[in-house]
Design an enzyme around this catalytic site. Structure first.
Site, PDB file in Angstrom:
ATOM      1  N   SER A  18       0.828  -1.207   0.000  1.00 59.05           N
ATOM      2  CA  SER A  18       0.000   0.000   0.000  1.00 59.05           C
ATOM      3  C   SER A  18       0.863   1.258   0.000  1.00 59.05           C
ATOM      4  O   SER A  18       2.066   1.206   0.261  1.00 59.05           O
ATOM      5  CB  SER A  18      -0.896   0.018   1.242  1.00 59.05           C
ATOM      6  N   LYS A  19       0.194   2.378  -0.257  1.00 57.38           N
ATOM      7  CA  LYS A  19       0.886   3.665  -0.248  1.00 57.38           C
ATOM      8  C   LYS A  19       1.515   3.907   1.125  1.00 57.38           C
ATOM      9  O   LYS A  19       2.609   4.449   1.233  1.00 57.38           O
ATOM     10  CB  LYS A  19      -0.119   4.772  -0.588  1.00 57.38           C
ATOM     11  N   ARG A  20       0.787   3.485   2.163  1.00 55.80           N
ATOM     12  CA  ARG A  20       1.298   3.657   3.527  1.00 55.80           C
ATOM     13  C   ARG A  20       2.657   2.986   3.721  1.00 55.80           C
ATOM     14  O   ARG A  20       3.556   3.540   4.356  1.00 55.80           O
ATOM     15  CB  ARG A  20       0.292   3.077   4.529  1.00 55.80           C
TER      16      ARG A  20
END
Ligand code: GLU
Length: 510
Positions: A265-267
Site C-alpha cells: 500500500s501507499k502507507r
C-alpha cells in the site's frame, strides 16, 4: 493460438495508478506482443462517485513512460470506439433488459430502509445479511410484484436497479490460466447490481462483460482481487449466450508488502521511503505521492523489476529489455502466490541500468544537473565524468556528489582527511609532486601514473601518503576514483592550480 489475441487493460480512474496496476498493464502488453495480438486501453469510469479528475491522464502518461503501447483505446481510437465507458452509456441498458427478459435478472425497487429491516432481522438471528435468493422475493422486486406493478413503478419514475438472479446451490466451474480449475457454489454469492436507473449507468460487472464481448477480448488478465467476481462473470456469459466466445481468464498474484504480509500500500511506501506509483501524483485536493520517475528511476529498470514480480523466466537471467520480456513472457510462468516487493531490489535494478548506460546517454541525463549546479561543460566531459563514476551510482541524481570535483575546484577540505594528511612532511612533499607534474607533457592517465609512480619509488616515499595528500588537494575529500583518472580529466593546468591553492590557503595541522 488460433484465435486473434486481444487483451485489454481496463483501469478505473479513481486515483493514481498503483504499481500493481502497471504490472497488470505490462503483463497484458507482453502477452499481446508475444502473440502478435492487440492491446486495448478501456477506461472503466461508470462509478461517478469514485471518479477522480486527472486520474485518466495519469494512467495514460504512466503507460507511455513505461513504454507500454496501446493499439486501440482511449487516446488512440479504434474499431470499437468509444473506449471510455461513460461515453458508451446507451449501450448497456439494452443488455440489462435482455437479462431481465430471459429470467437471469430482475428489477429491484427496495429502499435503504427496507433493506435495513431485513439486515437487522438477519443480525438478530445471528446471520450475516446477503442480498440473494433468501430475500429477493421478500422485497419489492419484479419477482414479487406483478408485471403491471413493475411497469407502473418504472413509468412513474421510481428508483430501480437491475440485479443478477444468482442461481441457488449450483457449482460453477471455472478455468483460470494461472490458478487452474476453480469451483464455487453459487449459494455463497449475492445478487449483484448490474444497472442503476438513478444515474442511468451500468455497474462494473455488466459494463465489463458487455464491453469485453463487444470488443472481442480473447484473454482477461487482471489482478487477483477480481477473482471473487469470476463466477458472476461466467454466469453472465452464460446468461447472454456468449459462452462460446467467452475470454480466457488469468488472475495475477498480489504485490505484497516488503515485510511479506498483506497487499502493498501507499502507507508502506511512505513508511519505508519508496514509491508505490509510477509517477509523482497530486490529487485534486493537493495531496501528493512519490513516483518512480521523479524519484530518479529509469523506466526500463522499473519495468524490468515489475516484470519479475510474479513472473519468472525459468532461468537465472534478471536483466531484460522490453523486447526480451516480450520474447520470454508466458502466463504459465506467473505464480499463484503473492509477490513480495523489495525496495532494495528496485534500487539494484536501477543501478544495473545505470552501469550499462553509455557515456553519451549519461551525458544527456546528467547535463541538466550540471547546469543546475552552475557547471557549463561539453557533453563529452559530462559523459566521461559520469562514465568514470557510474558504478558507484544508483540514480542519476547521485552523480553530482560523485563527480563535482571534476568540474569545480575544492575550496574547503574534508576535516577527517585534512587531519590525517595535511601535516608533517606531506605539504612539502605535495610541493615536490607539483614539480613532477609540471614536468610532464603527456598528461594521459597512463603516462602520469608511470612518471609519478617511478618518482615515488625512486624517492622511497610512502605511496599512500603522497596519493592521499594529492587527493586532498585535487578533490578536497577522501573520495573519488583512481587519482590518475582525476589528473587526466582535469588536466595539468587545473591540477597545478588546485595544488597551489591548497599550499597557499590551508594551514597545516600541527
Ligand atoms: N475496472 C477494473 C479495475 O479497475 C477492471 C477489472 C478487470 O480487468 O476486469 O481494475
Amino acid at each position: 493460438m488460433s484465435q486473434e489475441v486481444r487483451v485489454r487493460f481496463a483501469p478505473s480512474p479513481t486515483g493514481p495508478l498503483h504499481m500493481g496496476g502497471v504490472r497488470t498493464a505490462l503483463y497484458n502488453y507482453l502477452f499481446a506482443r508475444r502473440h502478435g495480438g492487440k492491446m486495448i486501453l478501456r477506461i472503466e469510469d461508470t462509478d461517478s462517485q469514485r471518479f477522480v479528475p486527472g486520474a485518466e491522464e495519469y494512467i495514460i502518461e504512466s503507460l507511455k513512460w513505461c513504454g507500454i503501447e496501446i493499439d486501440e483505446g482511449v487516446g488512440v481510437g479504434g474499431p470499437h470506439a468509444p473506449y471510455r465507458q461513460s461515453e458508451r452509456k446507451e449501450i448497456y441498458l439494452k443488455y440489462a433488459k435482455q437479462l431481465v427478459e430471459a429470467g437471469w435478472a430482475y428489477y429491484a425497487f427496495d429502499t435503504a430502509e427496507e433493506l435495513d429491516v431485513l439486515r437487522k432481522e438477519a443480525e438478530a438471528a445471528g446471520q450475516t445479511f446477503a442480498y440473494n435468493y433468501t430475500v429477493r422475493e421478500k422485497l419489492p422486486t419484479s419477482l414479487s410484484l406483478s408485471k403491471e406493478e413493475v411497469e407502473e413503478r418504472i413509468a412513474r419514475g421510481d428508483i430501480w436497479v437491475v440485479r443478477f438472479k444468482m442461481p441457488e446451490n449450483e457449482v460453477v466451474e471455472m478455468d483460470d490460466l494461472i490458478r487452474g480449475n476453480v469451483k464455487v457454489n453459487t449459494s455463497t454469492l449475492d445478487d449483484k447490481v448490474l444497472y442503476k436507473s438513478a444515474d442511468a449507468l451500468p455497474t462494473y460487472h455488466l459494463a465489463n462483460i458487455v464491453d469485453d464481448h463487444l470488443m472481442e477480448i480473447s484473454h482477461v488478465i487482471r489482478g487477483e482481487e477480481w477473482l471473487p467476481s469470476l463466477p458472476l462473470h461466467y454466469l453472465l456469459y452464460r446468461a447472454f449466450g456468449w459462452q462460446d466466445s467467452q475470454p480466457q481468464f488469468a488472475h495475477l498474484p498480489l504485490l505484497l508488502k516488503p515485510t511479506g504480509g498483506g497487499k502493498l500500500s501507499k502507507r508502506d511506501g511512505d513508511k519505508m521511503g519508496f514509491p508505490v506509483f509510477p509517477l509523482f501524483w497530486t490529487s485534486p485536493t493537493g495531496e501528493t505521492a512519490h513516483g518512480y520517475r521523479e524519484d530518479g528511476y529509469f523506466a526500463e529498470a522499473f519495468v524490468n523489476m515489475l516484470a519479475l514480480l510474479g513472473w519468472n523466466p525459468g532461468t537465472e537471467q534478471e536483466i531484460f529489455s522490453m523486447q526480451e520480456l516480450i520474447d520470454n513472457f508466458s502466463l504459465d510462468r506467473v505464480s499463484k502466490s503473492g509477490a513480495r516487493f523489495q525496495p532494495d531490489k528496485a534500487k539494484w535494478f536501477n543501478a544495473q541500468y545505470m552501469h550499462h548506460k553509455s557515456d553519451a546517454e549519461l551525458a544527456e541525463l546528467f547535463q541538466p544537473i550540471l547546469r543546475e549546479n552552475g557547471v557549463e561543460t561539453s557533453d563529452e566531459l559530462a559523459g566521461k565524468a559520469a562514465g568514470i563514476m557510474k558504478e558507484r551510482a544508483t540514480f542519476i541524481g547521485d552523480l553530482w556528489d560523485l563527480t563535482s570535483y571534476f568540474f569545480v575546484a575544492p575550496t574547503s577540505y574534508e576535516e577527517k582527511q585534512m587531519k590525517k594528511y595535511w601535516k608533517g612532511e606531506n605539504p612539502a612533499r605535495l610541493k615536490e609532486v607539483r614539480e613532477v607534474l609540471a614536468s610532464i607533457d603527456d598528461f594521459s592517465k597512463e603516462n602520469t601514473e608511470e612518471v609519478v609512480g617511478a618518482w615515488i619509488k625512486e624517492k622511497e616515499y610512502g605511496m599512500g601518503q603522497i596519493m592521499n595528500t594529492l587527493r586532498l588537494a585535487l578533490v578536497g575529500a577522501g573520495k573519488g576514483p583512481g587519482m590518475y583518472d582525476v589528473t587526466a580529466f582535469i588536466g595539468k593546468e587545473e591540477c597545478l592550480k588546485r595544488i597551489d591553492y591548497i599550499l597557499e590557503n590551508l594551514k597545516p595541522v600541527e
